[in-house]
Scaffold this motif. Structure first.
Motif, PDB file in Angstrom:
ATOM      1  N   GLY A 246       0.813  -1.202   0.000  1.00  0.00           N
ATOM      2  CA  GLY A 246       0.000   0.000   0.000  1.00  0.00           C
ATOM      3  C   GLY A 246       0.846   1.251   0.000  1.00  0.00           C
ATOM      4  N   ILE A 247       0.193   2.370  -0.341  1.00  0.00           N
ATOM      5  CA  ILE A 247       0.893   3.656  -0.333  1.00  0.00           C
ATOM      6  C   ILE A 247      -0.094   4.761   0.017  1.00  0.00           C
ATOM      7  CG2 ILE A 247       0.566   4.006  -2.826  1.00  0.00           C
ATOM      8  CD1 ILE A 247       3.368   5.367  -2.826  1.00  0.00           C
ATOM      9  N   ALA A 248       0.383   5.726   0.764  1.00  0.00           N
ATOM     10  CA  ALA A 248      -0.373   6.930   1.088  1.00  0.00           C
ATOM     11  C   ALA A 248       0.514   8.129   0.781  1.00  0.00           C
ATOM     12  CB  ALA A 248      -0.786   6.930   2.554  1.00  0.00           C
ATOM     13  N   GLU A 249      -0.113   9.232   0.415  1.00  0.00           N
ATOM     14  CA  GLU A 249       0.625  10.442   0.044  1.00  0.00           C
ATOM     15  C   GLU A 249       0.231  11.590   0.951  1.00  0.00           C
ATOM     16  OE1 GLU A 249       1.535  13.312  -3.846  1.00  0.00           O
ATOM     17  OE2 GLU A 249       0.129  11.633  -4.010  1.00  0.00           O
ATOM     18  N   SER A 250       1.228  12.402   1.298  1.00  0.00           N
ATOM     19  CA  SER A 250       0.955  13.641   2.030  1.00  0.00           C
ATOM     20  C   SER A 250       0.691  14.746   1.016  1.00  0.00           C
ATOM     21  CB  SER A 250       2.142  14.017   2.919  1.00  0.00           C
ATOM     22  OG  SER A 250       1.947  15.305   3.469  1.00  0.00           O
ATOM     23  N   PRO A 251      -0.491  15.354   1.020  1.00  0.00           N
ATOM     24  CA  PRO A 251      -0.789  16.379   0.012  1.00  0.00           C
ATOM     25  C   PRO A 251       0.056  17.632   0.151  1.00  0.00           C
ATOM     26  CG  PRO A 251      -2.581  16.225   1.622  1.00  0.00           C
ATOM     27  CD  PRO A 251      -1.647  15.082   1.906  1.00  0.00           C
ATOM     28  N   THR A 252       0.631  17.859   1.338  1.00  0.00           N
ATOM     29  CA  THR A 252       1.404  19.080   1.568  1.00  0.00           C
ATOM     30  C   THR A 252       2.868  18.825   1.913  1.00  0.00           C
ATOM     31  OG1 THR A 252       0.846  19.085   3.915  1.00  0.00           O
ATOM     32  CG2 THR A 252      -0.676  20.223   2.423  1.00  0.00           C
ATOM     33  N   GLY A 253       3.263  17.546   2.035  1.00  0.00           N
ATOM     34  CA  GLY A 253       4.602  17.231   2.503  1.00  0.00           C
ATOM     35  C   GLY A 253       4.708  17.150   4.005  1.00  0.00           C
ATOM     36  N   ASP A 254       3.610  17.411   4.699  1.00  0.00           N
ATOM     37  CA  ASP A 254       3.572  17.312   6.160  1.00  0.00           C
ATOM     38  C   ASP A 254       3.722  15.831   6.552  1.00  0.00           C
ATOM     39  OD1 ASP A 254       2.884  17.181   8.849  1.00  0.00           O
ATOM     40  OD2 ASP A 254       1.177  18.534   8.668  1.00  0.00           O
ATOM     41  N   PRO A 255       4.734  15.477   7.351  1.00  0.00           N
ATOM     42  CA  PRO A 255       4.939  14.067   7.694  1.00  0.00           C
ATOM     43  C   PRO A 255       3.944  13.514   8.694  1.00  0.00           C
ATOM     44  CG  PRO A 255       6.551  15.421   8.838  1.00  0.00           C
ATOM     45  CD  PRO A 255       5.783  16.344   7.913  1.00  0.00           C
ATOM     46  N   THR A 256       2.921  14.307   9.032  1.00  0.00           N
ATOM     47  CA  THR A 256       1.887  13.837   9.957  1.00  0.00           C
ATOM     48  C   THR A 256       0.518  13.729   9.288  1.00  0.00           C
ATOM     49  OG1 THR A 256       1.181  16.029  10.744  1.00  0.00           O
ATOM     50  CG2 THR A 256       3.111  15.044  11.801  1.00  0.00           C
ATOM     51  N   ASP A 257       0.448  13.923   7.969  1.00  0.00           N
ATOM     52  CA  ASP A 257      -0.851  13.981   7.287  1.00  0.00           C
ATOM     53  C   ASP A 257      -0.757  13.222   5.967  1.00  0.00           C
ATOM     54  OD1 ASP A 257      -3.420  14.682   6.481  1.00  0.00           O
ATOM     55  OD2 ASP A 257      -2.738  16.574   5.593  1.00  0.00           O
ATOM     56  N   PHE A 258      -1.484  12.085   5.866  1.00  0.00           N
ATOM     57  CA  PHE A 258      -1.410  11.253   4.668  1.00  0.00           C
ATOM     58  C   PHE A 258      -2.802  10.825   4.222  1.00  0.00           C
ATOM     59  CE2 PHE A 258       2.755  10.872   6.559  1.00  0.00           C
ATOM     60  CZ  PHE A 258       3.612  10.861   5.464  1.00  0.00           C
ATOM     61  N   GLU A 259      -2.933  10.614   2.904  1.00  0.00           N
ATOM     62  CA  GLU A 259      -4.169  10.131   2.306  1.00  0.00           C
ATOM     63  C   GLU A 259      -3.880   8.868   1.509  1.00  0.00           C
ATOM     64  OE1 GLU A 259      -5.517  13.347  -0.105  1.00  0.00           O
ATOM     65  OE2 GLU A 259      -5.952  14.674   1.619  1.00  0.00           O
ATOM     66  N   LEU A 260      -4.777   7.886   1.620  1.00  0.00           N
ATOM     67  CA  LEU A 260      -4.585   6.614   0.937  1.00  0.00           C
ATOM     68  C   LEU A 260      -4.620   6.783  -0.577  1.00  0.00           C
ATOM     69  CD1 LEU A 260      -6.847   4.297   3.127  1.00  0.00           C
ATOM     70  CD2 LEU A 260      -4.347   4.413   3.154  1.00  0.00           C
ATOM     71  N   ARG A 261      -3.757   6.025  -1.245  1.00  0.00           N
ATOM     72  CA  ARG A 261      -3.734   5.946  -2.700  1.00  0.00           C
ATOM     73  C   ARG A 261      -3.810   4.471  -3.102  1.00  0.00           C
ATOM     74  NH1 ARG A 261      -4.707  10.587  -1.986  1.00  0.00           N
ATOM     75  NH2 ARG A 261      -3.435  12.397  -2.561  1.00  0.00           N
ATOM     76  N   PRO A 262      -4.098   4.158  -4.381  1.00  0.00           N
ATOM     77  CA  PRO A 262      -4.144   2.756  -4.814  1.00  0.00           C
ATOM     78  C   PRO A 262      -2.806   2.059  -4.588  1.00  0.00           C
ATOM     79  CG  PRO A 262      -5.110   4.196  -6.481  1.00  0.00           C
ATOM     80  CD  PRO A 262      -4.453   5.086  -5.465  1.00  0.00           C
ATOM     81  N   PRO A 263      -2.813   0.740  -4.414  1.00  0.00           N
ATOM     82  CA  PRO A 263      -1.576   0.004  -4.113  1.00  0.00           C
ATOM     83  C   PRO A 263      -0.500   0.169  -5.185  1.00  0.00           C
ATOM     84  CG  PRO A 263      -3.507  -1.382  -3.748  1.00  0.00           C
ATOM     85  CD  PRO A 263      -3.994  -0.138  -4.421  1.00  0.00           C
ATOM     86  N   LEU A 264       0.747   0.035  -4.752  1.00  0.00           N
ATOM     87  CA  LEU A 264       1.881   0.011  -5.681  1.00  0.00           C
ATOM     88  C   LEU A 264       1.982  -1.327  -6.392  1.00  0.00           C
ATOM     89  CD1 LEU A 264       5.060   1.561  -3.981  1.00  0.00           C
ATOM     90  CD2 LEU A 264       3.672   2.523  -5.815  1.00  0.00           C
ATOM     91  N   LEU A 265       1.644  -2.402  -5.680  1.00  0.00           N
ATOM     92  CA  LEU A 265       1.844  -3.761  -6.186  1.00  0.00           C
ATOM     93  C   LEU A 265       0.852  -4.667  -5.481  1.00  0.00           C
ATOM     94  CD1 LEU A 265       3.965  -5.706  -7.784  1.00  0.00           C
ATOM     95  CD2 LEU A 265       4.842  -6.159  -5.491  1.00  0.00           C
ATOM     96  N   ASP A 266       0.258  -5.627  -6.216  1.00  0.00           N
ATOM     97  CA  ASP A 266      -0.570  -6.602  -5.528  1.00  0.00           C
ATOM     98  C   ASP A 266      -0.088  -8.013  -5.831  1.00  0.00           C
ATOM     99  OD1 ASP A 266      -2.267  -8.235  -7.368  1.00  0.00           O
ATOM    100  OD2 ASP A 266      -3.129  -6.324  -7.966  1.00  0.00           O
TER     101      ASP A 266
END
Length: 453
Positions: A246-266
Motif C-alpha cells: 500500500g501507499i499513502a501520500e501527504s498532500p502538503t509534505g507534512d509528515p503527519t498527514d497522509f491520504e490513501l492511494r491505490p496500491p503500488l503492487l498486488d
C-alpha cells in the motif's frame, strides 16, 4: 470510505493499473547460488542478552539517508524480554532503540515510548524519521489498549515530539510524545479486518519515502477481493491470498498527514503477506523489497522465507519481479528459518541487507514444529539478535549475493567494505545448501524424543 459492496470492490479488482506479482512469476522461485545466504552461527554475544530483538530499522532523514547525530547512528527494533518464549514475543512487542559510533558495537538505549504512552496493546514494525531536530516514530498499533483478549486490529500510528540528546554518557531519545492514528484501511483499496477471510490480516509496517518533492508512506496491506470476482481462475482458496504493497501520500509534505492511494503492487492469488515494504532508488531504477514466508503462498505455489524484490522506472511504474520470480535472498534448505525480516539499504556499488537471527539448528519444513520442542530448546534455538549483514549486488533486474559482514555490522555508505570473501559459484561456501538430498528430506515430523532434538 466504501460501503463494501461487491460492485465497488469489483471496480477496484478490475483496475489492472496496479502491477501484479503473478502466479507465473512465483512459479519460478528456486534456490540458486545467486540468492542463498550462508549458514548463520550464533555470535559471541547477542545485541542485548536481556532482550529478544527482531524487526529493525534505522533512524533516517527525509532524504532516506541514515541520520548521524554527534557521531552516533541509531537503530530501532521490536523487542521483548529474552526469558519469554519466542513464539509469544509479538504479543508484548515494544520498540527500543540502540546506538553506535562504528555500526558494529551497539548500546541499548531503552524503550522509545513509556509503557502507557503508545496506541494499541503492543507495537509492531515502523519507521523512524529525524527532521529538524524532531523524531517522528511511525509504528503499527496492534490491538487496542486495555483489551480483555488479544486482538489483531492494526492501524498505522505516529508518535511525534521526540528529541535526541547526546553527552559523554551516550545518546538518549526522550519525549514527550504526541500519539495519533495516521491511517486505517478504507475497505476499497485496502481490506478491513471485517472483510478479511480468515487468513493472516495485515495493515502495518509504515515506511517513509520522499520522491522528489512528494512525500509518501508505504505499508503492508491486503487488497479486497469479493466472492463474485472472477480472479484466480475462480478458485476461492487462491482468492484468500491477497497481499499488496500500500501507499499513502501527504498532500502538503507534512509528515503527519497522509491520504490513501491505490496500491503500488498486488499479489492477489499469490501471497498473503508482503511485509515491511521499502525502496532503494539507484540510477533511475526503483527497487521495491518485501519479506514473506513460505506458508503465506497460495495453494499450488512453493516459496521460502525470503526477501523478494521488484523493479520499475518510477515510483508508480510497472514493477517487474527481480530475477524473473521475485526471489532475491533466502536461507539455505538445511536452515530454512535462520533469518527473517530483511531490510535493504544502499551502499554505493552494493545494497546491504540486515535481518534478525531467527531459528537455528532447526531444519524442519514448518515453524509450527517449534512448538513441539521443549521450552528450553525453543529458547536455545532462537537467535533473537541481529543477523549477519548480507552484501547484495544490484544489476538492472538481476541481483546476486556477494558475501556477508558480521552480526549487526551496519556500515554507512561513506564507510569502506572489505573485499568480498564469497563470490557465488567461485567458492564451496554454499555447496549443499541449495537443494536437500532426497534421502535426507525427512518426513516433516519432529521427533521430540530424539536426544539430539
Amino acid at each position: 470510505m466504501t460501503d463494501g459492496s461487491d460492485a465497488a470492490l469489483l471496480d477496484a479488482v478490475d483496475d489492472r493499473s496496479t502491477p501484479a506479482w503473478t502466479r507465473a512469476h512465483a512459479a519460478g522461485i528456486d534456490r540458486t547460488e545467486r540468492n542463498v545466504a550462508p549458514i548463520i552461527y550464533p555470535p559471541e554475544a547477542p545485541l542485548d542478552p536481556a532482550l529478544h530483538v527482531w524487526d529493525t530499522w534505522f533512524l533516517r532523514r527525509r532524504d532516506g539517508s541514515v541520520a548521524e547525530i554527534d557521531g552516533y547512528r541509531v537503530i530501532f527494533a521490536l523487542t521483548s524480554p529474552s526469558e519469554l518464549l519466542p513464539g509469544k514475543r509479538h504479543d508484548v512487542a515494544a520498540i527500543r532503540y540502540f546506538y553506535s559510533r562504528d555500526g558494529k558495537n551497539w548500546t541499548t538505549g531503552g524503550r522509545v515510548f513509556e509503557e502507557s504512552e503508545p496506541l494499541g496493546s503492543r507495537q509492531w514494525a515502523g519507521f523512524a524519521l529525524y527532521d529538524e531536530g524532531e523524531v517522528f516514530a511511525y509504528y503499527t498499533a496492534a490491538g487496542r489498549r486495555g483489551e480483555a483478549e488479544l486482538a489483531y486490529t492494526q492501524r498505522i500510528a505516529l508518535g511525534r515530539g521526540g528529541a535526541v540528546e547526546t553527552d559523554g554518557d551516550g545518546l538518549r531519545i526522550e519525549g514527550p510524545w504526541d500519539h495519533f492514528v495516521l491511517l486505517e484501511p478504507d475497505g476499497e483499496y485496502y481490506e478491513t479486518e471485517a472483510q478479511s477471510r480468515g487468513m493472516i490480516y495485515t495493515f502495518r509496517d509504515p515506511w517513509f519515502f520522499e520522491d522528489g518533492d512528494r512525500t509518501y508512506l508505504l505499508f503492508e496491506a491486503n487488497a479486497p477481493v469479493p466472492d463474485s470476482a472472477d480472479v484466480c481462475g475462480g478458485d476461492p482458496a487462491q482468492r484468500e491470498f491477497n497481499g499488496c504493497v500500500g501507499i499513502a501520500e501527504s498532500p502538503t509534505g507534512d509528515p503527519t498527514d497522509f491520504e490513501l492511494r491505490p496500491p503500488l503492487l498486488d499479489a492477489v492469488c499469490v501471497n498473503q503477506e508482503l511485509e515491511r515494504p521499502h525502496l532503494i532508488v539507484r540510477d533511475g531504477t526503483y527497487y521495491l523489497f518485501v519479506s514473506s514466508h513460505d506458508h503465506t503462498f497460495a495453494p499450488g505455489l512453493d516459496g521460502y522465507d525470503a526477501l523478494y524484490g521488484f523493479a520499475a522506472d518510477s515510483l508508480r511504474g510497472d514493477y517487474e519481479p527481480l530475477n524473473g520470480s521475485g526471489l532475491v535472498l533466502t536461507n539455505p534448505w538445511n536452515a530454512p528459518f535462520q533469518a527473517y525480516s530483511w531490510l535493504a539499504y544502499d551502499h554505493g556499488d552494493e545494497a546491504l541487507v540486515t535481518a534478525f537471527f531467527n531459528y537455528f539448528d532447526f531444519d524442519r519444513p514448518t515453524l509450527d514444529d517449534v512448538a513441539l520442542l521443549p521450552e528450553s530448546e525453543q529458547l536455545r534455538r532462537f537467535g533473537g539478535t541481529l543477523a549477519p549483514t548480507v552484501r547484495l549486488r544490484l544489476d538492472g533486474r538481476e541481483t546476486r549475493v556477494a558475501g556477508t559482514l558480521d552480526h549487526g555490522h551496519l556500515p554507512l555508505p561513506s564507510e569502506e567494505l572489505p573485499e568480498p570473501w564469497w563470490e557465488p559459484g567461485e567458492d564451496v561456501a554454499v555447496s549443499g545448501y541449495l537443494t536437500p538430498p532426497e534421502a535426507d528430506a525427512g518426513d516433516g515430523v519432529l521427533d521430540v524424543d530424539d536426544p539430539d532434538c
